[in-house]
Design an enzyme around this catalytic site. Structure first.
Site, mmCIF file in Angstrom:
data_model
loop_
_atom_site.group_PDB
_atom_site.id
_atom_site.type_symbol
_atom_site.label_atom_id
_atom_site.label_comp_id
_atom_site.label_asym_id
_atom_site.label_seq_id
_atom_site.Cartn_x
_atom_site.Cartn_y
_atom_site.Cartn_z
ATOM 1 N N TYR A 24 14.608 31.144 7.083
ATOM 2 C CA TYR A 24 13.373 31.807 7.533
ATOM 3 C C TYR A 24 13.366 31.995 9.050
ATOM 4 C CZ TYR A 24 10.931 31.303 3.074
ATOM 5 O OH TYR A 24 10.542 31.412 1.768
ATOM 6 N N LYS A 84 0.846 -1.201 0.000
ATOM 7 C CA LYS A 84 0.000 0.000 0.000
ATOM 8 C C LYS A 84 0.883 1.252 0.000
ATOM 9 C CE LYS A 84 -0.266 -0.187 5.063
ATOM 10 N NZ LYS A 84 -1.072 -0.693 6.189
HETATM 11 C C1 LIG Z 1 -0.317 -1.657 6.948
HETATM 12 C C2 LIG Z 1 -0.912 -2.928 7.392
HETATM 13 C C3 LIG Z 1 -0.105 -4.068 7.551
HETATM 14 C C4 LIG Z 1 1.397 -4.018 7.450
HETATM 15 O O1 LIG Z 1 1.924 -3.539 8.658
HETATM 16 P P1 LIG Z 1 3.490 -3.400 8.898
HETATM 17 O O2 LIG Z 1 3.607 -2.924 10.282
HETATM 18 O O3 LIG Z 1 3.974 -2.408 7.905
HETATM 19 O O4 LIG Z 1 4.092 -4.742 8.674
HETATM 20 C C5 LIG Z 1 -0.740 -5.260 7.828
HETATM 21 N N1 LIG Z 1 -2.094 -5.324 7.984
HETATM 22 C C6 LIG Z 1 -2.871 -4.242 7.873
HETATM 23 C C7 LIG Z 1 -4.343 -4.385 8.074
HETATM 24 C C8 LIG Z 1 -2.315 -3.010 7.594
HETATM 25 O O5 LIG Z 1 -3.099 -1.927 7.496
#
Ligand SMILES: *Cc1c(COP(=O)(O)O)cnc(C)c1O
Length: 362
Positions: A255, A35
């Protein structure tokens, strides 16, 4: 040379995958999480690499991400973990995306026989259903429930029993469904942390590592069990020095004059700022690697430019590169260190790297 860019090692992604594969052992499949553009490592290239390594499943957050992977030719199953079933109904079908259902009322929107995974809110209080076993049995009758999953809220915190309570709640639902003859093919609870900390009872037959694929693990709170994964970051972040100059003692920098040179200094302005994802909070706090040495950030991080102290790196000149994330010789900065300085988490550092920072694969 671009003003700022990412270097991603797909070999490192492969090695991390194999490492996780080895720790998970036989009987446990991997569903790498790609993702958010694979935590900014590039979803397509990472998915292709993982598919080549044998991944049968990939997880994304939304339909758009899944659709993009299909359009790039990915053939693995794709689980969409956090979207609405009524968002773009055609894309679900045409891109063969597998939905996670969070509310039993949404089951009516599935097409007949469409496989889905049901998410149980076992105590995280975010996505997933809190329905009882009886309700689930009743409402899922005649549907193609292929997976049962949950997600942990505090899986690196061994001073809390939340993970154990969540696991027990999930197991109670699973057993109830089993008694009613419902046995989803895939059971999954674990992301990176329960893998890394050897919580084998949560691995079931599928695990969802994201962070570890990219070479990161969390620091445990409380009395942590042994750590299992030996993974390393796959991404480096570079920026070009746009200009180098000498300034006198008493000169303000950037800044708001948030830094004033206490002595004559040699400073460099680099081509990365908060619009690239370098946290504004790193002003006067963070550092970069310049010629193999840590060089402090001076004054405010601005939108496109950040000024650093090059007094200790006299060999660097305009046009040379410095490292924001990564390693030069013995010195390294990873997203965890940067996050600590910026008062955030490493996940947010990685995902916060702007899309205007181009990637090259090395
Ligand atoms: C993002 C996510 C993961 C992966 O988690 P990590 O800590 O990056 O390994 C797994 N399951 C769900 C439902 C997630 O949203």
């Amino acid at each position: 040379m671009p003003r700022t860019w990412l270097e991603v090692s797909l070999d490192r992604i492969s090695l991390n995958y194999r490492q996780i594969r080895r720790v998970a052992g036989s009987g446990v499949d991997l569903m790498p999480v790609v993702k958010a553009d694979a935590y900014r490592h590039g979803a397509t290239a990472v998915a292709q690499t993982l598919e080549h390594e044998g991944a049968q499943w990939l997880a994304v957050s939304n339909v758009e991400e899944g659709k993009a992977l299909r359009e790039a030719g990915i053939r693995a199953r794709i689980l969409v973990m956090a979207d609405r079933i009524d968002s773009d109904p055609r894309a679900w079908r045409e891109s063969r995306l597998t939905p996670v259902i969070h509310d039993l009322a949404d089951l009516s929107q599935l097409s007949p026989g469409q496989p889905y995974h049901l998410k149980i809110d076992s105590g995280m209080g975010r996505l997933g259903t809190r329905a009882s076993v009886a309700e689930i049995v009743e409402r899922t009758r005649g549907t193609n429930i292929e997976g049962l999953m949950t997600h942990f809220a505090s899986s690196a915190n061994f001073g809390s029993d939340q993970t154990q309570r969540q696991h027990e709640r999930f197991e109670q639902i699973r057993l109830g469904l089993d008694e009613a003859g419902l046995r989803p093919r895939w059971l999954h609870e674990a992301s990176t942390n329960p893998l890394h900390f050897g919580q084998q009872h949560t691995w079931r037959n599928l695990v969802r590592p994201g962070y570890a694929i990219y070479g990161y693990v969390s620091r445990a709170a409380g009395k942590a069990p042994d750590e299992m994964l030996d993974v390393a970051p796959a991404l480096s972040w570079k920026a070009t020095i746009l200009l180098v100059k000498e300034i006198e003692a008493g000169s303000p920098v950037g800044y708001g004059a948030q830094y004033v040179a206490p002595r004559p200094m040699r400073i460099g302005s680099i081509g990365a700022g908060y619009a690239d994802g370098l946290p504004h909070r790193l002003g006067n706090r963070g550092q970069v690697i310049a010629a193999g040495r840590l060089a402090p950030i001076l004054g405010a991080v601005s939108m496109d430019v950040t000024t650093i102290d090059l007094s200790e790196s006299p060999e660097l000149k305009a046009g040379d590169a410095v490292t924001l994330l990564g390693r030069e010789g013995e010195v390294s900065i990873d997203a965890r260190q940067m996050a600590r300085e910026a008062g955030t988490i490493a996940y947010a550092i990685l995902c916060g790297i702007s899309t205007r920072v181009n990637r090259i694969y090395v």
